[in-house]
Design an enzyme around this catalytic site. Structure first.
Site, PDB file in Angstrom:
ATOM      1  N   TYR B 426       0.816  -1.231   0.000  1.00 27.26           N
ATOM      2  CA  TYR B 426       0.000   0.000   0.000  1.00 27.26           C
ATOM      3  C   TYR B 426       0.843   1.272   0.000  1.00 27.26           C
ATOM      4  O   TYR B 426       2.052   1.218   0.118  1.00 27.26           O
ATOM      5  CB  TYR B 426      -1.092  -0.025   1.066  1.00 27.26           C
ATOM      6  CG  TYR B 426      -0.751  -0.098   2.544  1.00 27.26           C
ATOM      7  CD1 TYR B 426       0.454   0.299   3.069  1.00 27.26           C
ATOM      8  CD2 TYR B 426      -1.736  -0.550   3.432  1.00 27.26           C
ATOM      9  CE1 TYR B 426       0.682   0.257   4.435  1.00 27.26           C
ATOM     10  CE2 TYR B 426      -1.515  -0.609   4.806  1.00 27.26           C
ATOM     11  CZ  TYR B 426      -0.303  -0.192   5.292  1.00 27.26           C
ATOM     12  OH  TYR B 426      -0.074  -0.242   6.627  1.00 27.26           O
ATOM     13  N   GLU B 427       0.181   2.400  -0.197  1.00 28.86           N
ATOM     14  CA  GLU B 427       0.871   3.686  -0.420  1.00 28.86           C
ATOM     15  C   GLU B 427       1.840   3.608  -1.589  1.00 28.86           C
ATOM     16  O   GLU B 427       2.891   4.247  -1.577  1.00 28.86           O
ATOM     17  CB  GLU B 427       1.631   4.143   0.831  1.00 28.86           C
ATOM     18  CG  GLU B 427       0.774   4.486   1.997  1.00 28.86           C
ATOM     19  CD  GLU B 427      -0.247   5.559   1.662  1.00 28.86           C
ATOM     20  OE1 GLU B 427      -1.376   5.425   2.118  1.00 28.86           O
ATOM     21  OE2 GLU B 427       0.083   6.506   0.921  1.00 28.86           O
ATOM     22  N   GLY B 428       1.454   2.851  -2.611  1.00 25.12           N
ATOM     23  CA  GLY B 428       2.345   2.645  -3.752  1.00 25.12           C
ATOM     24  C   GLY B 428       3.187   1.402  -3.505  1.00 25.12           C
ATOM     25  O   GLY B 428       3.985   1.367  -2.566  1.00 25.12           O
ATOM     26  N   GLN B 433       7.574   2.456  -5.917  1.00 21.22           N
ATOM     27  CA  GLN B 433       8.579   3.276  -5.232  1.00 21.22           C
ATOM     28  C   GLN B 433       9.891   3.273  -6.022  1.00 21.22           C
ATOM     29  O   GLN B 433      10.530   4.314  -6.193  1.00 21.22           O
ATOM     30  CB  GLN B 433       8.855   2.741  -3.814  1.00 21.22           C
ATOM     31  CG  GLN B 433       7.638   2.652  -2.915  1.00 21.22           C
ATOM     32  CD  GLN B 433       6.952   3.973  -2.668  1.00 21.22           C
ATOM     33  OE1 GLN B 433       7.607   5.014  -2.580  1.00 21.22           O
ATOM     34  NE2 GLN B 433       5.630   3.954  -2.588  1.00 21.22           N
TER      35      GLN B 433
END
Lengths: 565, 565
Positions: B426-428, B433
């Site tokens: 999650y969060e990319g 990243q």
């Protein structure tokens, strides 16, 4: 979760890498030649895909449970086990005199892998019987053999292994379960055993527990341990199960995965047992059982790796996402392809190693060749540890390919990662496997290891003319492995332990490199692309691993009190 | 599961590596100097150990559930959240004008790590609010700020992020949720959002959803996306929650881990929303929120890695097993020590990177220094991906240290591995990243990257006189990283994707090496032993990783159709 048996891989590896033609050229395995192997693999693959794979999710969603002392298995597992048994698969490599098919371990290894890829939780049940059959064939009295082997190979009865106790895990010698002679040739077994895989079920007539216990005059440690057959129901004179034995399932474990496989705490309360093998000779029988099981567990990891790869491939080929590709599927993204290529390449490497191991053991069995036996023994811990590490790593990567969906249980990717996790632990943790490799398996001064590494170097040199870049990558890695092995052999065995795990992995990577070079030579463009990826990008990992070995015996591993501080 | 806050690590890293003295020498963060930091860390550590850690298991055993449309949270979570809120921890780095403490991100990062180590499932709740606070501070109208910020920092209300839709995950631009102007300055929001972390609860007065949606005239793709505040209850004139908004929780996901954190499917059915930021400017606001959250998620991984390491250390120091050590504890076994040292050393490296990142962002915020801002931006994806990879890897190793017990849920080792798994997604995803690192973060021609690598090289050269072997290991690795970066920068951005993940990891390993060299210089014998282990045995992994980069743009990555074949 559809599952497609990797038959092309088996054909390539058996045909060009593992020397299966030599195996079937022996008298012992002559019947496995020709169309037999193809028929066996095709038929087992069909069972894995059609019967076992549909049981994978139900086993997770409806775990085996204990109800009033009775184990209730997951829906469909009884029928799945029956199908495995009726196909003759439990006794695939058992002697024909035991009711088995007497086929090479090479085929059993491929079959076990496919069944594991279909439904690992259920496949564990026949795997346990296979280990027990092998132990009984080598160590049991003729009377026990005559009674138990046909029942085990037919699947009417099932086998379990009872080693671990709460205070005695990897250190089996610490066990305290007692065996007292009853004066009639039988023994009264008393103690508690834990982690008993498929410790009970509701679909076989009997459950045959092989239990390690100590006789009253047994010395402490492993030298005082004996092995006993302790059936759930005592066989009557006609061989049918009679009175219940004094044993029970105390509880089932709540596990990370393999919910369909009941893992029992067993209590033996003066249960009647029969000695298997010599008094105080239990460890030898146990090792027979575990050696067989180690390769089998390695193939479990590979089977799950294959299933995870297929699941991730299907998802990546279907899931639309991302501007870069104009809403193409995510397989168009380079990093997704990197993951999928890693999964495919590593699974292939692990599969090749397991089949190389089985091939060497087959040759040793068929010809008595000591070098082949040593090679099989050397490859066994590598096949177990690398096969199961591959299962864990590939399944984790499969979750990653799924993105957010990977964390949601209904996808099935997470289940594969949960299920396979224990394979890196049971039948001897992978750390123990590595210690076996750098300890016992290098006790010959490295003879078997150097012979194997030399054969890789020879292959690499032979491929220089046709595939110079790939061949050179393999050659360099194999040379580094040879140097590291020389360094390791020169060390005291006690000093090798701290680098055992990275050494084992480097060894596996090099062997995988040989397999990929072979695949490039005998396969099409896809095999060549995957081989290039493996040899140019994955194999260089050996450098970091062998750095550990170079440091062995030097400074570099904190002492216990330095860690604790 | 007792949890001991790693205060000594923070002291060492803040004191000698991340330049915290420079941060507190700025006017903006002057109040964080002196005894404040020590008091903050000690107090947060106490909360993590005494209040949060006891909630870890109950959250797993008693998952959040949906009952008649109402989310019921795990036992103790309401009280745990209240304790976090009352300590002022939600607003630790929020502006004082928002009701926050206005402290440096460096301290917030350490605090978030400790809370994550205590109970990740619960810590996610304040983390979501923190991201929302940051987004509102930068983009919301004064009216919205005045209404929402004090409620969010006090914990009376809580924030969520609504990005993902079934067909729009990493590809946010594909979303279809609609926002239609109602003519009174508000908007009617209609659509379905998935993976909404802490989408609802039964302990805050209100739940504030920040929702990405498209206005009727919004172009397709990310350029047509706007951000809206959509509260569960519509605030009345006096600011108290009034009428229910037209939104609901459709279902909660059945997840691999984080059972205590309700992950909702949300339905917006003409719900009233207020625009945050400019029309079609939603992505900018979203990035503000996500940038903050990315470092926060990195620290989640590190917190779990720390908890897993402590759990494994406790087990290994207590579990008696093995002849080799005369029934000593298993920490006496070299391979167990190798695992524990790896866990400790990698966790320390990841922690150092997160704090370096926070330190650079603090300096940029306090001074406006562009080079520090660029360094913080460069370090953010590394901190997120390496922090969470470390969480996953260390937790898996923690299972292995436990042997068979690791597969049994009651140990808690498996839960840590299950819980932390999603942080790499999650969060990319960590793949995203890495693409950010080799794409956007190298768009300066590598200026920020080379500056950072040069600083490592300078440190290594400075340590040559005192620690020649360790310094040379670091120097070599940093030089290899520089060469790889030069190679990468010369490639088209599109060609970098296939090696982004291994490049990011190599970068992290080198930065970790600098941290360990620093620890060896300023710490005692334990730090020196761990630094030697890291620099001599773990850092050499960079060679294999950078081999990927050397192959970038060359042959070596199978095409989609080669994989599918």
């Amino acid at each position: 979760m559809p599952y497609v048996p990797p038959l092309d891989d088996y054909r390539l590896l058996l045909g060009h890498l593992t020397g299966f033609a030599k195996v079937t050229a022996t008298e012992r395995f002559a019947e496995a030649g020709g169309d037999t192997a193809e028929a066996i693999l095709t038929e087992a693959g069909r069972l894995a895909a059609d019967v076992l794979a549909p049981l994978q999710r139900p086993g997770d969603l409806h775990p085996a449970r204990l109800e009033n002392g009775v184990v209730r298995t997951s829906p469909g597992f009884a029928e799945g086990f029956r199908a495995i048994a009726e196909g003759g698969w439990i006794g695939i490599s058992a002697e024909e005199s035991s009711g088995g098919m007497g086929l090479p371990l090479t085929l059993a290894t491929a079959v076990n892998e496919m069944f594991s890829g279909g439904c690992l939780a259920l496949q564990l049940a026949p795997l346990m019987s296979q280990g027990q059959i092998e132990a009984l064939e080598h160590h049991a009295s003729d009377e026990l053999k005559a009674l138990y082997l046909p029942k085990l190979t037919s699947g009417d009865w099932i086998g379990t292994m009872n080693l671990t106790e709460p205070q005695a895990g990897s250190d089996v010698g610490a066990l305290t379960t007692k065996a007292e002679p009853k004066g009639d040739g039988t023994y009264a077994i008393t103690g508690q055993k834990i982690y008993i895989t498929w410790g009970d079920n509701d679909f076989t007539e009997n459950v045959c527990h092989l239990v390690l216990a100590r006789l009253p005059d047994g010395p402490s440690g492993t030298k005082g341990i004996s092995l006993f057959m302790v059936p759930k129901y005592l066989p009557q004179d006609d061989g049918t199960p009679g009175e219940a034995n004094a044993l029970r399932v105390v509880s089932l474990e709540h596990k990370l995965g393999l919910h369909g496989s009941p893992t029992a705490v067993m209590s033996y309360e003066g249960a009647t047992g029969w000695l298997v093998g010599a008094e105080h000779g239990g460890m030898a029988a146990m090792f027979t059982m575990m050696n067989n099981a180690r390769l089998g567990v390695g193939t479990q990891g590979i089977g799950v790796a294959e299933a995870a790869t297929q699941l991730a491939m299907a998802y990546a080929s279907d899931r639309k996402q991302g501007r870069a590709s104009g809403r193409g599927t995510i397989i168009e993204h380079a990093d997704v392809r990197r993951m999928l290529a890693t999964m495919q390449a590593q699974t292939f490497a692990a599969r090749a190693i397991a089949l190389m191991c089985a091939g060497a053991l087959d040759m040793a069995r068929a010809t008595g060749d000591a070098a082949q036996a040593a090679r099989g023994a050397l490859l066994t811990p590598i096949a177990k540890a690398f096969g199961t590490d591959t299962g864990c790593e590939v399944a984790q990567m499969g979750i990653q390919v799924h993105g957010g969906m990977g964390f949601i249980e209904e996808t099935g990717a997470a289940q594969l990662a949960r299920d396979v996790r224990v394979t890196a632990i049971y039948e001897g943790t992978n750390g123990i496997q590595a210690l076996d490799l750098v300890g016992r398996k290098l006790m010959d001064g490295g003879e078997a290891a150097f012979a194997l590494i030399d054969s890789v170097i020879t292959e690499a040199e032979g491929a220089r003319a046709t595939r110079p870049v790939l061949a050179d990558h393999l050659w360099q890695a194999a040379e580094s492995l040879r140097e590291a092995t020389e360094h390791l052999v020169a060390l005291e065995p006690a000093a090798r332990g701290e680098v055992a795990v990275p050494y084992l992995r480097a060894f596996a990577l090099v062997l995988g490199g040989q397999a990929h070079l072979c695949a490039a030579a005998h396969g099409g463009p896809e095999r060549q692309a995957l081989a290039a990826f493996y040899l140019r990008r994955m194999l260089p990992e050996h450098a970091g691993l062998l750095a550990h070995v170079r440091e062995a015996g030097e400074a570099g591993l904190p002492a216990a009190d330095e860690l604790l501080a």
